[in-house]
Design a protein around this motif. Structure first.
Motif, PDB file in Angstrom:
ATOM      1  N   HIS A  30       0.873  -1.174   0.000  1.00  0.00           N
ATOM      2  CA  HIS A  30       0.000   0.000   0.000  1.00  0.00           C
ATOM      3  C   HIS A  30       0.913   1.228   0.000  1.00  0.00           C
ATOM      4  O   HIS A  30       1.312   1.709   1.054  1.00  0.00           O
ATOM      5  N   ARG A  34      -1.329   6.753  -2.350  1.00  0.00           N
ATOM      6  CA  ARG A  34      -2.172   6.041  -3.315  1.00  0.00           C
ATOM      7  C   ARG A  34      -3.314   5.399  -2.552  1.00  0.00           C
ATOM      8  O   ARG A  34      -3.166   4.982  -1.422  1.00  0.00           O
ATOM      9  N   LYS A  36      -5.087   2.582  -2.768  1.00  0.00           N
ATOM     10  CA  LYS A  36      -5.348   1.168  -2.542  1.00  0.00           C
ATOM     11  C   LYS A  36      -4.070   0.345  -2.580  1.00  0.00           C
ATOM     12  O   LYS A  36      -3.019   0.809  -3.012  1.00  0.00           O
ATOM     13  N   LEU A  43       2.824  -1.207  -9.307  1.00  0.00           N
ATOM     14  CA  LEU A  43       3.465   0.026  -8.828  1.00  0.00           C
ATOM     15  C   LEU A  43       4.624   0.392  -9.733  1.00  0.00           C
ATOM     16  O   LEU A  43       4.782   1.553 -10.131  1.00  0.00           O
ATOM     17  N   SER A  46       3.293   1.772 -12.956  1.00  0.00           N
ATOM     18  CA  SER A  46       2.718   3.091 -12.725  1.00  0.00           C
ATOM     19  C   SER A  46       3.810   4.148 -12.571  1.00  0.00           C
ATOM     20  O   SER A  46       3.719   5.239 -13.135  1.00  0.00           O
ATOM     21  N   GLU A  50       4.419   7.394 -14.943  1.00  0.00           N
ATOM     22  CA  GLU A  50       4.471   8.749 -14.386  1.00  0.00           C
ATOM     23  C   GLU A  50       5.785   9.439 -14.735  1.00  0.00           C
ATOM     24  O   GLU A  50       5.806  10.629 -15.068  1.00  0.00           O
TER      25      GLU A  50
END
Length: 69
Positions: A30, A34, A36, A43, A46, A50
């Protein structure tokens, strides 16, 4: 930006220490900031997305400055 700082009382840590490894798709975390829990694989993807978006934005900003001059 979100960050965390941790300290540990080393007098309470005893040897031997054991570490285990998990496949990125099996490990769920977690992340701070973020909403969730996601897999480490998600991750990683992502964060790559980004970073690429940020590089493109910076490139556009710099290109715009050169055109203005």
């Amino acid at each position: 930006m979100v960050a965390t700082v941790a300290t540990h009382d080393l007098s309470k840590v005893h040897a031997p220490l054991y570490y285990t490894a998990h496949a990125p798709k099996e490990m769920h975390i977690h992340p701070l900031g973020r909403g969730k829990e996601i897999s480490a694989w998600e991750l990683y993807g992502s964060l790559q997305h980004e970073a690429e978006a940020q590089r493109k934005q910076q490139k556009r900003n710099v290109a715009g400055l050169h055109r203005m001059m």
